[in-house]
Design an enzyme around this catalytic site. Structure first.
Site, PDB file in Angstrom:
ATOM      1  N   TYR A  54       0.815  -1.220   0.000  1.00 36.35           N
ATOM      2  CA  TYR A  54       0.000   0.000   0.000  1.00 36.35           C
ATOM      3  C   TYR A  54       0.847   1.267   0.000  1.00 36.35           C
ATOM      4  O   TYR A  54       0.411   2.295  -0.525  1.00 36.35           O
ATOM      5  CB  TYR A  54      -1.024  -0.023   1.150  1.00 36.35           C
ATOM      6  CG  TYR A  54      -2.119  -1.018   0.857  1.00 36.35           C
ATOM      7  CD1 TYR A  54      -3.077  -0.735  -0.113  1.00 36.35           C
ATOM      8  CD2 TYR A  54      -2.155  -2.252   1.482  1.00 36.35           C
ATOM      9  CE1 TYR A  54      -4.055  -1.661  -0.435  1.00 36.35           C
ATOM     10  CE2 TYR A  54      -3.138  -3.191   1.172  1.00 36.35           C
ATOM     11  CZ  TYR A  54      -4.074  -2.890   0.218  1.00 36.35           C
ATOM     12  OH  TYR A  54      -5.041  -3.815  -0.124  1.00 36.35           O
ATOM     13  N   GLN A  87     -15.214   2.308  -6.547  1.00 39.39           N
ATOM     14  CA  GLN A  87     -14.512   1.184  -5.928  1.00 39.39           C
ATOM     15  C   GLN A  87     -13.037   1.545  -5.754  1.00 39.39           C
ATOM     16  O   GLN A  87     -12.277   0.796  -5.172  1.00 39.39           O
ATOM     17  CB  GLN A  87     -14.621  -0.054  -6.825  1.00 39.39           C
ATOM     18  CG  GLN A  87     -16.042  -0.527  -7.016  1.00 39.39           C
ATOM     19  CD  GLN A  87     -16.127  -1.552  -8.143  1.00 39.39           C
ATOM     20  OE1 GLN A  87     -15.903  -2.725  -7.940  1.00 39.39           O
ATOM     21  NE2 GLN A  87     -16.450  -1.096  -9.338  1.00 39.39           N
ATOM     22  N   ASN A  88     -12.651   2.688  -6.313  1.00 35.29           N
ATOM     23  CA  ASN A  88     -11.228   3.050  -6.314  1.00 35.29           C
ATOM     24  C   ASN A  88     -10.800   3.633  -4.976  1.00 35.29           C
ATOM     25  O   ASN A  88     -11.564   4.341  -4.319  1.00 35.29           O
ATOM     26  CB  ASN A  88     -10.944   4.060  -7.428  1.00 35.29           C
ATOM     27  CG  ASN A  88     -11.231   3.471  -8.791  1.00 35.29           C
ATOM     28  OD1 ASN A  88     -11.356   2.256  -8.918  1.00 35.29           O
ATOM     29  ND2 ASN A  88     -11.343   4.307  -9.797  1.00 35.29           N
ATOM     30  N   ASP A  90      -8.025   5.501  -4.908  1.00 34.55           N
ATOM     31  CA  ASP A  90      -7.309   6.752  -5.188  1.00 34.55           C
ATOM     32  C   ASP A  90      -8.248   7.921  -4.922  1.00 34.55           C
ATOM     33  O   ASP A  90      -9.422   7.726  -4.592  1.00 34.55           O
ATOM     34  CB  ASP A  90      -6.775   6.768  -6.642  1.00 34.55           C
ATOM     35  CG  ASP A  90      -7.892   6.763  -7.692  1.00 34.55           C
ATOM     36  OD1 ASP A  90      -8.814   7.594  -7.596  1.00 34.55           O
ATOM     37  OD2 ASP A  90      -7.840   5.919  -8.619  1.00 34.55           O
ATOM     38  N   HIS A 105     -14.484   0.938  -1.186  1.00 33.80           N
ATOM     39  CA  HIS A 105     -13.390   0.066  -0.753  1.00 33.80           C
ATOM     40  C   HIS A 105     -12.310   0.788   0.038  1.00 33.80           C
ATOM     41  O   HIS A 105     -11.195   0.291   0.154  1.00 33.80           O
ATOM     42  CB  HIS A 105     -12.778  -0.642  -1.979  1.00 33.80           C
ATOM     43  CG  HIS A 105     -13.732  -1.607  -2.637  1.00 33.80           C
ATOM     44  ND1 HIS A 105     -13.592  -2.059  -3.926  1.00 33.80           N
ATOM     45  CD2 HIS A 105     -14.864  -2.201  -2.150  1.00 33.80           C
ATOM     46  CE1 HIS A 105     -14.583  -2.900  -4.205  1.00 33.80           C
ATOM     47  NE2 HIS A 105     -15.372  -2.983  -3.161  1.00 33.80           N
ATOM     48  N   GLY A 170     -15.427   1.671 -16.318  1.00 35.39           N
ATOM     49  CA  GLY A 170     -14.119   1.066 -16.054  1.00 35.39           C
ATOM     50  C   GLY A 170     -14.091   0.076 -14.911  1.00 35.39           C
ATOM     51  O   GLY A 170     -13.206   0.131 -14.063  1.00 35.39           O
ATOM     52  N   THR A 171     -15.045  -0.835 -14.907  1.00 34.05           N
ATOM     53  CA  THR A 171     -15.024  -1.876 -13.871  1.00 34.05           C
ATOM     54  C   THR A 171     -15.375  -3.211 -14.498  1.00 34.05           C
ATOM     55  O   THR A 171     -16.238  -3.289 -15.373  1.00 34.05           O
ATOM     56  CB  THR A 171     -15.975  -1.553 -12.694  1.00 34.05           C
ATOM     57  OG1 THR A 171     -16.081  -2.718 -11.873  1.00 34.05           O
ATOM     58  CG2 THR A 171     -17.361  -1.120 -13.126  1.00 34.05           C
TER      59      THR A 171
HETATM   60  P1  OAD Z   1     -10.638  -4.532 -12.552  1.00 31.67           P
HETATM   61  O1  OAD Z   1      -9.158  -4.516 -12.704  1.00 31.67           O
HETATM   62  O2  OAD Z   1     -11.283  -5.806 -12.156  1.00 31.67           O
HETATM   63  O3  OAD Z   1     -11.312  -4.080 -13.918  1.00 31.67           O
HETATM   64  C1  OAD Z   1     -10.841  -2.950 -14.613  1.00 31.67           C
HETATM   65  C2  OAD Z   1     -11.786  -2.634 -15.745  1.00 31.67           C
HETATM   66  O4  OAD Z   1     -11.328  -1.429 -16.335  1.00 31.67           O
HETATM   67  C3  OAD Z   1     -11.848  -3.697 -16.850  1.00 31.67           C
HETATM   68  O5  OAD Z   1     -13.204  -3.981 -17.167  1.00 31.67           O
HETATM   69  C4  OAD Z   1     -11.132  -3.019 -18.016  1.00 31.67           C
HETATM   70  O6  OAD Z   1     -11.669  -3.409 -19.287  1.00 31.67           O
HETATM   71  C5  OAD Z   1     -11.405  -1.557 -17.739  1.00 31.67           C
HETATM   72  N1  OAD Z   1     -10.443  -0.607 -18.318  1.00 31.67           N
HETATM   73  C6  OAD Z   1      -9.125  -0.751 -18.570  1.00 31.67           C
HETATM   74  N2  OAD Z   1      -8.601   0.364 -19.083  1.00 31.67           N
HETATM   75  C7  OAD Z   1      -9.620   1.263 -19.173  1.00 31.67           C
HETATM   76  C8  OAD Z   1      -9.733   2.616 -19.603  1.00 31.67           C
HETATM   77  N3  OAD Z   1      -8.682   3.301 -20.086  1.00 31.67           N
HETATM   78  N4  OAD Z   1     -10.944   3.221 -19.529  1.00 31.67           N
HETATM   79  C9  OAD Z   1     -12.024   2.549 -19.046  1.00 31.67           C
HETATM   80  N5  OAD Z   1     -11.979   1.291 -18.626  1.00 31.67           N
HETATM   81  C10 OAD Z   1     -10.799   0.642 -18.677  1.00 31.67           C
HETATM   82  O7  OAD Z   1     -11.006  -3.345 -11.550  1.00 31.67           O
HETATM   83  P2  OAD Z   1     -12.341  -3.109 -10.697  1.00 31.67           P
HETATM   84  O8  OAD Z   1     -13.537  -3.584 -11.429  1.00 31.67           O
HETATM   85  O9  OAD Z   1     -12.298  -1.714 -10.238  1.00 31.67           O
HETATM   86  O10 OAD Z   1     -10.791  -4.005  -4.573  1.00 31.67           O
HETATM   87  O11 OAD Z   1     -12.077  -4.061  -9.467  1.00 31.67           O
HETATM   88  C11 OAD Z   1     -12.937  -4.059  -8.369  1.00 31.67           C
HETATM   89  C12 OAD Z   1     -12.177  -4.257  -7.086  1.00 31.67           C
HETATM   90  O12 OAD Z   1     -11.352  -5.413  -7.186  1.00 31.67           O
HETATM   91  C13 OAD Z   1     -11.215  -3.144  -6.753  1.00 31.67           C
HETATM   92  O13 OAD Z   1     -11.852  -2.076  -6.088  1.00 31.67           O
HETATM   93  C14 OAD Z   1     -10.211  -3.811  -5.871  1.00 31.67           C
HETATM   94  C15 OAD Z   1     -10.050  -5.100  -6.641  1.00 31.67           C
HETATM   95  O14 OAD Z   1      -9.602  -6.177  -5.970  1.00 31.67           O
HETATM   96  C16 OAD Z   1     -10.025  -3.904  -3.471  1.00 31.67           C
HETATM   97  O15 OAD Z   1      -8.834  -3.768  -3.519  1.00 31.67           O
HETATM   98  C17 OAD Z   1     -10.794  -3.977  -2.200  1.00 31.67           C
END
Ligand code: OAD
Length: 235
Positions: A54, A87-88, A90, A105, A170-171
């Site tokens: 972290y 969920q970010n 940052d 989160h 972006g999730t």
């Molecule tokens: P993920 O890494 O699972 O997914 C990222 C998403 O962003 C994917 O669907 C990509 O296609 C998309 N992506 C990549 N580049 C992009 C861009 N330039 N513009 C838009 N989208 C883009 O991340 P999260 O869904 O946020 O939790 O993950 C959820 C949680 O899992 C996080 O909050 C974290 C993680 O483990 C904790 O740490 C508690």
């Protein structure tokens, strides 16, 4: 009255600000074992490793700046009542200027006492073993780890239940309960899902008013925002 927009953001909105996502190729979970760095058992087994993980993330976030995706959401507030549920961990939505941001989160720029979750402090430097809260207990990152509850989910649900429009940006929609927030939205509320590789989850597949925009956030979010601004935000 302004129409309400609930925005669910994930790591993808910050990707173009230089912050790595988790599950893409080259994502953080390819390099790190989730259970070692982001779980209560990981913390128990090797707290130094967790702190170092972290600390690196925190240093990166402090250097990062918001991109066009974050900024477009700020402009949307001129016309709509916008709440961002992210969920970010940052702080790029806040840095961009969004006024209503709820972190599901946790936040990298905060730490808390291991003994009392209410004792939360702003924190920008590296965190070490021996750094204590005012109750004398060790400080830990203010992050929701796997296996821990997500206390902010109860605050988030009403924003989705009352939203006229929903944006999902972006999730990968793989982590619950965040991905399940879509279940609470009104059946015909339009949902715009902006992601270059969208994952049409079970909840999203059931939505009659889903519009998928296969773009990066810096392009897709300003486009959707422009359209919504044109449509107007009064109900
Ligand atoms: P993920 O890494 O699972 O997914 C990222 C998403 O962003 C994917 O669907 C990509 O296609 C998309 N992506 C990549 N580049 C992009 C861009 N330039 N513009 C838009 N989208 C883009 O991340 P999260 O869904 O946020 O939790 O993950 C959820 C949680 O899992 C996080 O909050 C974290 C993680 O483990 C904790 O740490 C508690």
């Amino acid at each position: 009255m302004k129409k309400k927009i609930a925005v669910l953001t994930g790591a993808g909105i910050s990707a173009e600000s230089g912050i790595r996502t988790f599950r893409d190729a080259g994502g953080l979970w390819e390099e790190h074992d989730i259970m070692e760095v982001a779980s209560p058992s990981g913390w128990q087994n090797n707290p130094e490793l967790v702190l170092e993980f972290y600390n690196r993330r925190r240093r990166q976030v402090l250097k990062a700046t918001p991109n066009a995706g974050h900024k477009a959401l700020v402009a949307l507030e001129e016309v709509y009542d916008v709440t961002i549920i992210t969920q970010n961990v940052d702080s790029l939505h806040e840095k961009a200027g969004s006024t209503k941001v709820l972190h599901l989160h946790g936040e990298l720029l905060k730490v808390r006492s291991v003994a009392n979750p209410e004792l939360i402090y702003p924190w920008e430097k590296d965190l070490s073993m021996g750094d204590c809260a005012e109750d004398g207990a060790q400080l830990r990152p203010h992050i929701v780890w796997f296996g821990e509850s997500v206390p902010m989910i109860d605050k988030a649900i009403p924003y989705f239940a009352e939203a006229d429009i929903v944006l999902v940006i972006g999730t990968s929609m793989q982590v619950y309960p965040a991905a399940g927030l879509i279940r609470y939205t009104l059946p015909y509320a339009p949902i715009f899902y902006i992601d270059p590789h969208p994952n049409i989850s079970h909840e999203l597949a059931l939505r009659p008013a889903l519009r998928t925009i296969r773009s990066k956030a810096s392009k897709g979010v300003p486009e959707v925002v422009k359209q919504l601004m044109k449509d107007g935000g009064d109900s």
